[in-house]
Design an enzyme around this catalytic site. Structure first.
Site, short mmCIF file in Angstrom:
data_model
loop_
_atom_site.label_atom_id
_atom_site.label_comp_id
_atom_site.label_asym_id
_atom_site.label_seq_id
_atom_site.Cartn_x
_atom_site.Cartn_y
_atom_site.Cartn_z
N GLY A 257 0.81 -1.22 0.00
CA GLY A 257 0.00 0.00 0.00
C GLY A 257 0.84 1.26 0.00
O GLY A 257 0.41 2.31 0.49
N GLN B 48 -8.62 -2.77 0.52
CA GLN B 48 -9.77 -2.07 -0.04
C GLN B 48 -10.45 -1.47 1.18
O GLN B 48 -11.16 -2.15 1.90
CB GLN B 48 -10.69 -3.02 -0.78
CG GLN B 48 -11.79 -2.36 -1.61
CD GLN B 48 -12.69 -1.42 -0.82
OE1 GLN B 48 -12.49 -0.20 -0.84
NE2 GLN B 48 -13.66 -1.97 -0.10
N TYR C 167 -14.58 -9.38 -2.74
CA TYR C 167 -13.28 -8.81 -3.11
C TYR C 167 -12.62 -8.17 -1.90
O TYR C 167 -11.42 -8.37 -1.64
CB TYR C 167 -13.45 -7.79 -4.22
CG TYR C 167 -12.20 -6.97 -4.49
CD1 TYR C 167 -11.12 -7.53 -5.16
CD2 TYR C 167 -12.10 -5.65 -4.04
CE1 TYR C 167 -9.96 -6.79 -5.39
CE2 TYR C 167 -10.96 -4.91 -4.27
CZ TYR C 167 -9.89 -5.49 -4.93
OH TYR C 167 -8.76 -4.75 -5.14
N GLU D 57 -12.94 1.12 12.79
CA GLU D 57 -14.19 0.53 12.31
C GLU D 57 -14.43 -0.86 12.91
O GLU D 57 -15.55 -1.35 12.92
CB GLU D 57 -14.17 0.44 10.78
CG GLU D 57 -14.32 1.77 10.06
CD GLU D 57 -15.75 2.30 10.08
OE1 GLU D 57 -16.67 1.53 10.41
OE2 GLU D 57 -15.93 3.49 9.78
N HIS E 28 -7.85 9.10 10.00
CA HIS E 28 -6.75 10.04 9.80
C HIS E 28 -6.76 10.51 8.35
O HIS E 28 -6.92 9.73 7.43
CB HIS E 28 -5.41 9.42 10.20
CG HIS E 28 -5.16 8.04 9.69
ND1 HIS E 28 -5.82 6.93 10.18
CD2 HIS E 28 -4.33 7.58 8.73
CE1 HIS E 28 -5.39 5.85 9.54
NE2 HIS E 28 -4.49 6.23 8.65
N LYS F 179 -11.07 -6.75 8.78
CA LYS F 179 -9.99 -6.23 9.62
C LYS F 179 -9.95 -6.90 11.00
O LYS F 179 -8.87 -7.04 11.59
CB LYS F 179 -10.13 -4.71 9.78
CG LYS F 179 -9.64 -3.92 8.57
CD LYS F 179 -8.13 -4.04 8.38
CE LYS F 179 -7.60 -3.12 7.31
NZ LYS F 179 -6.13 -3.22 7.14
N THR G 234 -8.13 -0.79 12.24
CA THR G 234 -8.99 0.37 12.06
C THR G 234 -10.00 0.46 13.19
O THR G 234 -10.46 -0.55 13.74
CB THR G 234 -9.75 0.28 10.72
OG1 THR G 234 -10.77 1.30 10.68
CG2 THR G 234 -10.43 -1.06 10.54
N ASP H 141 -1.27 6.82 3.59
CA ASP H 141 -0.37 6.44 4.67
C ASP H 141 0.97 5.97 4.13
O ASP H 141 2.03 6.29 4.69
CB ASP H 141 -0.99 5.34 5.53
CG ASP H 141 -2.20 5.82 6.30
OD1 ASP H 141 -2.60 6.99 6.13
OD2 ASP H 141 -2.75 5.02 7.08
N TYR I 81 -15.80 -4.44 5.43
CA TYR I 81 -14.40 -4.03 5.58
C TYR I 81 -13.93 -4.25 7.01
O TYR I 81 -12.86 -4.83 7.25
CB TYR I 81 -14.24 -2.57 5.18
CG TYR I 81 -12.96 -1.92 5.63
CD1 TYR I 81 -11.73 -2.31 5.12
CD2 TYR I 81 -12.99 -0.89 6.58
CE1 TYR I 81 -10.55 -1.70 5.55
CE2 TYR I 81 -11.82 -0.28 7.01
CZ TYR I 81 -10.61 -0.69 6.49
OH TYR I 81 -9.45 -0.09 6.92
N THR J 78 1.47 3.29 -2.30
CA THR J 78 0.94 4.38 -3.12
C THR J 78 -0.21 5.12 -2.46
O THR J 78 -0.70 6.11 -2.99
CB THR J 78 0.46 3.85 -4.49
OG1 THR J 78 -0.59 2.90 -4.27
CG2 THR J 78 1.60 3.20 -5.25
N GLY J 79 -0.66 4.65 -1.30
CA GLY J 79 -1.78 5.29 -0.62
C GLY J 79 -1.35 6.47 0.22
O GLY J 79 -0.17 6.83 0.30
N ASP K 293 0.72 -8.33 -5.25
CA ASP K 293 -0.67 -8.19 -4.83
C ASP K 293 -0.88 -9.06 -3.60
O ASP K 293 -0.36 -10.18 -3.53
CB ASP K 293 -1.62 -8.64 -5.96
CG ASP K 293 -3.05 -8.19 -5.72
OD1 ASP K 293 -3.65 -8.66 -4.72
OD2 ASP K 293 -3.58 -7.40 -6.50
#
Length: 333
Positions: A9, A84, A96, A128, A182, A156, A126, A14, A152, A11-12, A59
């Protein structure tokens, strides 16, 4: 000898801030990226770092690519930030989302166990995961039961538990960060903070007239991604692996968010914000407020940003990047 870090990750939001932090600390940084036809959009957050890092195609759903990346980078530290992560999308694509978030993390753990058992791994959790589970004092902390309210978050929770299982079963250094919301100017534009700030700036420039939202009543504990990636790094410098909540301990509603942003732009949010059921979720996480006292007391972490300074930075970013009403906006809208 330089420390080596492998970031999924990268490229995100964080991932980009973490890369900057690690480079400043003298790390050799490797990042896993997925192959996409539009390379420019995939790398836009790290374009300024490409000559300083090594990217590896891979991936989370492809175990062989993760094994190859670990063998090639031989990392001292691994940061698993790929996911995701959009809640609404997780309802539309639950299989997915679960494959990437849950099974993808399990793939990474297996690759670590077999090819880098002496490395240290940070797992991005997270808030969440708590869902609508709240302690009596209104906070959520490491001991608060998880009651995830979307696919999601369910994925997690699996990640959190399987990481603890691998830590205990195989004596691996794996730390879970339970990070509350954040944000930053690099936040994905589909997330509510970016949406509110971006559309408010467009309204102030005469480019839009309304801002549709699903709710104004939910409250979130919002911090800055720069502060939170520092906490990730600090978790892996600790003597022992552990699990930490990272938050500000202060919550604001989406209505508070709208009021602040529009007021900074000289506008009244009530004239522009409209509720639209198309943006509502099947089950909503109503209130998130983190107790980060463990992180502060054990690792001496302190955030540099607050709610206002975070939003001020985001407002300035969009004011500088969104053209004015009378500018040449062809190719932007």
């Amino acid at each position: 000898m330089k420390k080596r870090a492998l970031i999924t990750g990268i490229t995100g939001q964080d991932g980009s801030y973490l890369t900057e932090l690690l480079l400043d600390k003298g790390y050799e940084v490797y990042g896993i990226v997925r192959r996409q036809s539009l390379v420019e959009s995939n790398l836009k957050r790290i374009n300024h770092l490409l000559d300083k890092i090594t990217l590896i195609y891979g991936d989370l759903t492809d175990l062989a690519s993760l094994q190859s990346a670990i063998i090639r980078s031989n990392p001292h530290e691994i940061y698993n930030l790929a996911a995701q992560s959009h809640v609404t999308v997780s309802y539309e694509n639950p299989i997915y989302t679960t494959n990437v978030v849950a099974l993808g993390t399990l793939n990474l753990l297996e690759a670590m166990r077999n090819y880098a058992p002496n490395s240290r791994l940070y797992q991005a959790g997270t808030s969440e995961m708590f869902g609508n589970s709240i302690d009596e004092d209104g906070f959520q902390r490491e001991t608060t039961p998880f009651q995830p309210a979307n696919p999601y978050a369910c994925g997690k929770v699996f990640c959190y538990n399987i990481c603890r299982n691998y830590r205990n079963s195989y004596n691996l250094f794996i730390s879970n960060g339970i990070l509350f919301n954040h944000e930053s100017p690099r936040r994905g534009e589909e997330f509510v903070t970016s949406k509110v700030v971006r559309e408010a700036v467009k309204i102030s420039k005469g480019l839009e007239t309304k801002l549709p939202l699903g709710t104004l009543s939910t409250s979130r504990d919002w911090g800055h991604a720069k502060d939170y990636v520092k906490a990730m790094w600090m978790m892996l410098q600790h003597d022992t692996p552990d699990d930490f909540v990272c938050s500000t301990g202060v919550t604001y509603t989406i209505e508070d968010l709208c009021e602040y942003v529009f007021k900074k732009l000289g506008l009244n949010y009530k004239d522009y914000v409209v509720l639209d059921s198309n943006y509502s979720r099947p089950e909503e996480t109503r209130h998130l407020k983190g107790d980060c006292s463990k992180l502060k007391s054990i690792l001496n972490w302190e955030p540099e940003y607050n709610f206002e300074s975070l939003l001020d930075e985001m407002i300035k970013h969009y004011q500088n990047t969104i053209p004015s009403r009378f500018s040449d906006i062809h190719g932007w809208l």
